[in-house]
Motif scaffolding. Structure first.
Motif, PDB file in Angstrom:
ATOM      1  N   MET A 183     -34.519  -9.667 -22.424  1.00  0.00           N
ATOM      2  CA  MET A 183     -34.372  -9.786 -20.973  1.00  0.00           C
ATOM      3  C   MET A 183     -33.219  -8.925 -20.480  1.00  0.00           C
ATOM      4  N   LYS A 184     -32.090  -8.995 -21.154  1.00  0.00           N
ATOM      5  CA  LYS A 184     -30.919  -8.223 -20.725  1.00  0.00           C
ATOM      6  C   LYS A 184     -31.171  -6.713 -20.858  1.00  0.00           C
ATOM      7  N   GLN A 185     -31.786  -6.306 -21.942  1.00  0.00           N
ATOM      8  CA  GLN A 185     -32.052  -4.883 -22.157  1.00  0.00           C
ATOM      9  C   GLN A 185     -33.043  -4.324 -21.140  1.00  0.00           C
ATOM     10  N   SER A 186     -33.977  -5.147 -20.685  1.00  0.00           N
ATOM     11  CA  SER A 186     -35.016  -4.667 -19.772  1.00  0.00           C
ATOM     12  C   SER A 186     -34.564  -4.647 -18.318  1.00  0.00           C
ATOM     13  N   GLY A 187     -33.512  -5.393 -17.972  1.00  0.00           N
ATOM     14  CA  GLY A 187     -33.015  -5.338 -16.591  1.00  0.00           C
ATOM     15  C   GLY A 187     -32.777  -6.678 -15.923  1.00  0.00           C
ATOM     16  N   PHE A 188     -32.826  -7.778 -16.672  1.00  0.00           N
ATOM     17  CA  PHE A 188     -32.559  -9.107 -16.103  1.00  0.00           C
ATOM     18  C   PHE A 188     -31.057  -9.343 -15.953  1.00  0.00           C
ATOM     19  N   LYS A 189     -30.646  -9.744 -14.761  1.00  0.00           N
ATOM     20  CA  LYS A 189     -29.276 -10.207 -14.528  1.00  0.00           C
ATOM     21  C   LYS A 189     -29.276 -11.649 -14.037  1.00  0.00           C
ATOM     22  N   GLU A 190     -30.432 -12.116 -13.606  1.00  0.00           N
ATOM     23  CA  GLU A 190     -30.565 -13.467 -13.067  1.00  0.00           C
ATOM     24  C   GLU A 190     -31.977 -13.967 -13.340  1.00  0.00           C
ATOM     25  N   THR A 191     -32.159 -15.275 -13.244  1.00  0.00           N
ATOM     26  CA  THR A 191     -33.495 -15.850 -13.437  1.00  0.00           C
ATOM     27  C   THR A 191     -33.550 -17.246 -12.842  1.00  0.00           C
ATOM     28  N   ASP A 192     -34.740 -17.663 -12.463  1.00  0.00           N
ATOM     29  CA  ASP A 192     -34.977 -19.070 -12.154  1.00  0.00           C
ATOM     30  C   ASP A 192     -35.282 -19.797 -13.457  1.00  0.00           C
ATOM     31  N   LEU A 193     -34.779 -21.015 -13.570  1.00  0.00           N
ATOM     32  CA  LEU A 193     -35.078 -21.847 -14.727  1.00  0.00           C
ATOM     33  C   LEU A 193     -35.781 -23.097 -14.220  1.00  0.00           C
ATOM     34  N   GLY A 194     -37.079 -23.197 -14.489  1.00  0.00           N
ATOM     35  CA  GLY A 194     -37.892 -24.278 -13.930  1.00  0.00           C
ATOM     36  C   GLY A 194     -37.778 -25.559 -14.732  1.00  0.00           C
ATOM     37  N   VAL A 195     -36.663 -26.265 -14.563  1.00  0.00           N
ATOM     38  CA  VAL A 195     -36.457 -27.480 -15.342  1.00  0.00           C
ATOM     39  C   VAL A 195     -37.047 -28.708 -14.650  1.00  0.00           C
ATOM     40  N   GLU A 196     -37.001 -28.759 -13.319  1.00  0.00           N
ATOM     41  CA  GLU A 196     -37.504 -29.852 -12.473  1.00  0.00           C
ATOM     42  C   GLU A 196     -36.710 -31.145 -12.631  1.00  0.00           C
ATOM     43  N   ALA A 197     -36.352 -31.506 -13.859  1.00  0.00           N
ATOM     44  CA  ALA A 197     -35.564 -32.717 -14.099  1.00  0.00           C
ATOM     45  C   ALA A 197     -34.775 -32.528 -15.389  1.00  0.00           C
ATOM     46  N   ALA A 198     -33.781 -33.390 -15.578  1.00  0.00           N
ATOM     47  CA  ALA A 198     -33.009 -33.379 -16.825  1.00  0.00           C
ATOM     48  C   ALA A 198     -32.891 -34.800 -17.345  1.00  0.00           C
ATOM     49  N   CYS A 199     -33.983 -35.503 -17.248  1.00  0.00           N
ATOM     50  CA  CYS A 199     -34.110 -36.878 -17.715  1.00  0.00           C
ATOM     51  C   CYS A 199     -35.465 -36.970 -18.403  1.00  0.00           C
ATOM     52  N   ASP A 200     -35.484 -37.401 -19.641  1.00  0.00           N
ATOM     53  CA  ASP A 200     -36.736 -37.393 -20.408  1.00  0.00           C
ATOM     54  C   ASP A 200     -37.825 -38.242 -19.763  1.00  0.00           C
ATOM     55  N   ILE A 201     -37.441 -39.335 -19.111  1.00  0.00           N
ATOM     56  CA  ILE A 201     -38.433 -40.175 -18.433  1.00  0.00           C
ATOM     57  C   ILE A 201     -39.105 -39.396 -17.310  1.00  0.00           C
ATOM     58  N   SER A 202     -38.298 -38.727 -16.485  1.00  0.00           N
ATOM     59  CA  SER A 202     -38.836 -37.966 -15.354  1.00  0.00           C
ATOM     60  C   SER A 202     -39.656 -36.784 -15.823  1.00  0.00           C
TER      61      SER A 202
ATOM     62  N   LYS B 186     -41.377 -36.472 -18.557  1.00  0.00           N
ATOM     63  CA  LYS B 186     -42.675 -36.963 -19.027  1.00  0.00           C
ATOM     64  C   LYS B 186     -43.581 -37.300 -17.850  1.00  0.00           C
ATOM     65  N   ASN B 187     -43.031 -37.939 -16.836  1.00  0.00           N
ATOM     66  CA  ASN B 187     -43.840 -38.347 -15.677  1.00  0.00           C
ATOM     67  C   ASN B 187     -44.245 -37.166 -14.803  1.00  0.00           C
ATOM     68  N   LEU B 188     -43.561 -36.040 -14.937  1.00  0.00           N
ATOM     69  CA  LEU B 188     -43.948 -34.815 -14.234  1.00  0.00           C
ATOM     70  C   LEU B 188     -44.987 -34.015 -15.021  1.00  0.00           C
ATOM     71  N   GLY B 189     -45.319 -34.476 -16.211  1.00  0.00           N
ATOM     72  CA  GLY B 189     -46.302 -33.773 -17.034  1.00  0.00           C
ATOM     73  C   GLY B 189     -45.723 -32.609 -17.803  1.00  0.00           C
ATOM     74  N   LYS B 190     -44.407 -32.610 -17.993  1.00  0.00           N
ATOM     75  CA  LYS B 190     -43.752 -31.505 -18.695  1.00  0.00           C
ATOM     76  C   LYS B 190     -43.884 -31.667 -20.202  1.00  0.00           C
ATOM     77  N   ASN B 191     -43.946 -30.523 -20.894  1.00  0.00           N
ATOM     78  CA  ASN B 191     -44.036 -30.549 -22.354  1.00  0.00           C
ATOM     79  C   ASN B 191     -42.729 -30.071 -22.986  1.00  0.00           C
ATOM     80  N   PHE B 192     -41.608 -30.387 -22.321  1.00  0.00           N
ATOM     81  CA  PHE B 192     -40.287 -30.119 -22.886  1.00  0.00           C
ATOM     82  C   PHE B 192     -39.371 -31.301 -22.575  1.00  0.00           C
ATOM     83  N   THR B 193     -38.192 -31.292 -23.187  1.00  0.00           N
ATOM     84  CA  THR B 193     -37.285 -32.427 -23.084  1.00  0.00           C
ATOM     85  C   THR B 193     -35.944 -32.005 -22.495  1.00  0.00           C
ATOM     86  N   LYS B 194     -35.108 -33.000 -22.258  1.00  0.00           N
ATOM     87  CA  LYS B 194     -33.743 -32.762 -21.775  1.00  0.00           C
ATOM     88  C   LYS B 194     -32.980 -31.846 -22.740  1.00  0.00           C
ATOM     89  N   ALA B 195     -33.192 -32.023 -24.031  1.00  0.00           N
ATOM     90  CA  ALA B 195     -32.524 -31.171 -25.016  1.00  0.00           C
ATOM     91  C   ALA B 195     -32.930 -29.710 -24.841  1.00  0.00           C
TER      92      ALA B 195
END
Length: 481
Positions: free
Chosen positions: A294-313, A315-324
């Motif tokens: 990313m840095k080599q290609s020209g990224f200096k900023e990005t959006d990070l689509g986390v939506e929540a940082a609570c494992d309960i939330s 899961k209820n949003l249908g995410k396939n990742f965790t707080k970790a």
């Protein structure tokens, strides 16, 4: 035939170059028709602009691109279709008696309802490059239209045709090698609003987020473009325009991760001086190799689509990742000096005050003080999104319908976010209309916005950091007033 295409998007908060409409225009022209685009984004008088263009151009068919039903806010939603109807659809019907066809992302969500709302006959849902061209051919030769993929026909108050959309399989980006930039002035968007050219590395989405409509608009599987073709595409646009800023607008940029890395490697080989960002990184698909690319290609900023940082939330949003995963992604980006816009969505099913506070406290602790924390409150329920099953009222989802968690109101969520925002200058509440500014604060806000768009002081400074600076300044002013 003479085809007039109209860009109806007038949402100034997020100026978006109408690339999709240009793709349609290119397809129409390649089929032997005369085509013209009327871009109403900059128009101060849509009705007059429509009358002048229709009288001068005398089209046989009019196509209207509609990007958004509303601003997608789940709290105090701003509905766009009413103004589109009054300012564009009704005048168009007044000055033009031929067929009017609507298309665009909004139509892919609620096309049938939109035809009824507008009092129109034709819509094309899904990808329209082939279908709209077929519509023109059949209409010209007075043939039956019913078999066209994605076509919706509304007659005598009811839907008589509602065909499934076409999802085009194409290994190359949509307008590679075609001079589609000639249809509109891309540089006007860039110079006035610092708008980026949008690039897709794929279409479709295989994820299952409860609020999302990408599956409905683009299909439920990824259709990948060739990495080398994407790099060639960007190089072509750099040479043909003065724009050097690009945004990857895939629903999620870094899935599949292997494909994403191959795209970045192809871009790096071009050795272009460009500025890249993306509207969404998946937190579970970030590693050091990706960050380096990313840095080599020209990224200096990005959006990070986390939506929540609570494992309960999550899961209820249908995410396939965790707080970790969220914390690991933020740490990697921070260590490698890539600015982050943390994107939150508060108000998941079964959300509580406790889960809200866990998310906000986790992210405010993880985020750099100059990172933005973009906070959406509530979920706008759209037709076809998994959460639409919770629309117990069964009312039409064309007009704004928002999901309200059982255990906490949207107003309570807003108050909690405001509580944290008063002490964290980098929290931005999306679509916050309740904040009242005095004349001085409005003047400073306008000045800061102007500087952020022109990048007068620091070319590498993300525009959102001017928002943080503005909040800090106004806090100091309020302290002394």
């Amino acid at each position: 035939m003479k085809i007039l295409l109209i860009n109806s998007n007038r949402y100034y908060a997020y100026p978006t170059i109408p690339v999709g409409l240009c793709i349609i225009a290119d397809a129409v022209e390649n089929d032997g028709h005369d085509v013209c685009i009327l871009d109403l984004f900059f128009s101060s008088n849509c009705k007059q602009a429509l009358q002048d263009k229709i009288n001068l151009y005398k089209p046989d068919i009019v196509g209207i691109g509609i990007r958004n039903i509303d601003n997608a806010a789940g709290y105090k939603t701003e509905f766009f279709l009413e103004s589109i109807k009054n300012d564009i659809i009704i005048p168009c019907k007044k000055f033009f008696s031929g067929p009017v066809v609507i298309g665009g992302a909004a139509v892919g969500i609620s096309g049938a309802e939109m035809l009824s709302f507008f009092g129109l006959e034709y819509a094309i849902q899904g990808e329209g490059e082939n279908s709209f061209v077929e519509f023109i051919r059949k209409y010209k030769h007075h043939e039956v239209l019913d078999s066209i993929k994605g076509l919706i026909i509304h007659k005598n108050g009811r839907i008589v045709v509602n065909n499934p959309p076409e999802y085009i399989v194409n290994s190359k980006p949509d307008f590679l090698g075609h001079h589609v930039f000639r249809f509109i002035d891309f540089n006007k968007y860039y110079k006035r609003y610092n708008a980026r050219l949008q690039i897709q590395t794929k279409r479709g989405c295989a994820l299952h987020c409860v609020y999302c409509t990408y599956n409905r608009i683009e299909g439920k599987r990824f259709r990948l473009y060739e990495p080398q073709s994407i790099a060639d595409h960007i190089e072509f646009l750099v040479h043909q325009t003065s724009i050097r800023a690009f945004e990857f607008t895939d629903n999620v940029f870094n899935i599949p991760l292997t494909h994403c890395k191959e795209v970045l490697k192809a871009i790096i080989q071009k050795k272009m001086d460009i500025d890249l960002t993306t509207m969404g990184l998946h937190p579970a698909a970030i590693d050091q190799e990706l960050i380096d690319l990313m840095k080599q290609s020209g990224f200096k900023e990005t959006d990070l689509g986390v939506e929540a940082a609570c494992d309960i939330s999550l899961k209820n949003l249908g995410k396939n990742f965790t707080k970790a995963h969220v914390l690991n992604a933020g740490e990697l980006l921070y260590k490698n000096n890539i600015h982050i816009n943390w994107c939150l969505l508060l108000g998941a099913p079964n959300e509580t005050e406790s889960t809200i506070r866990e998310t906000i406290e986790t992210i405010t602790h993880a985020a750099n003080k100059w990172d933005l924390i973009s906070t959406g409150i509530g979920i706008r329920i759209y037709q076809g999104a998994p959460i639409s099953d919770k629309n117990t009222s069964r009312q039409s989802l064309l007009l704004p319908v928002n999901y309200v968690p059982e255990n906490i109101s949207l107003e309570q969520i807003y108050d909690i976010v405001e509580e944290y925002a008063s002490n964290h200058f980098n929290i931005l509440i999306y679509n916050d209309y309740e904040k009242k500014h005095n004349p001085l604060s409005r003047a400073v806000s306008n000045l800061v916005y102007a500087y952020s768009q022109e990048k007068i002081f620091s070319p590498d400074l993300p525009s959102w950091q001017w928002f943080i600076l503005y909040k800090r300044f106004m806090k100091a002013i309020d302290h002394y007033l």
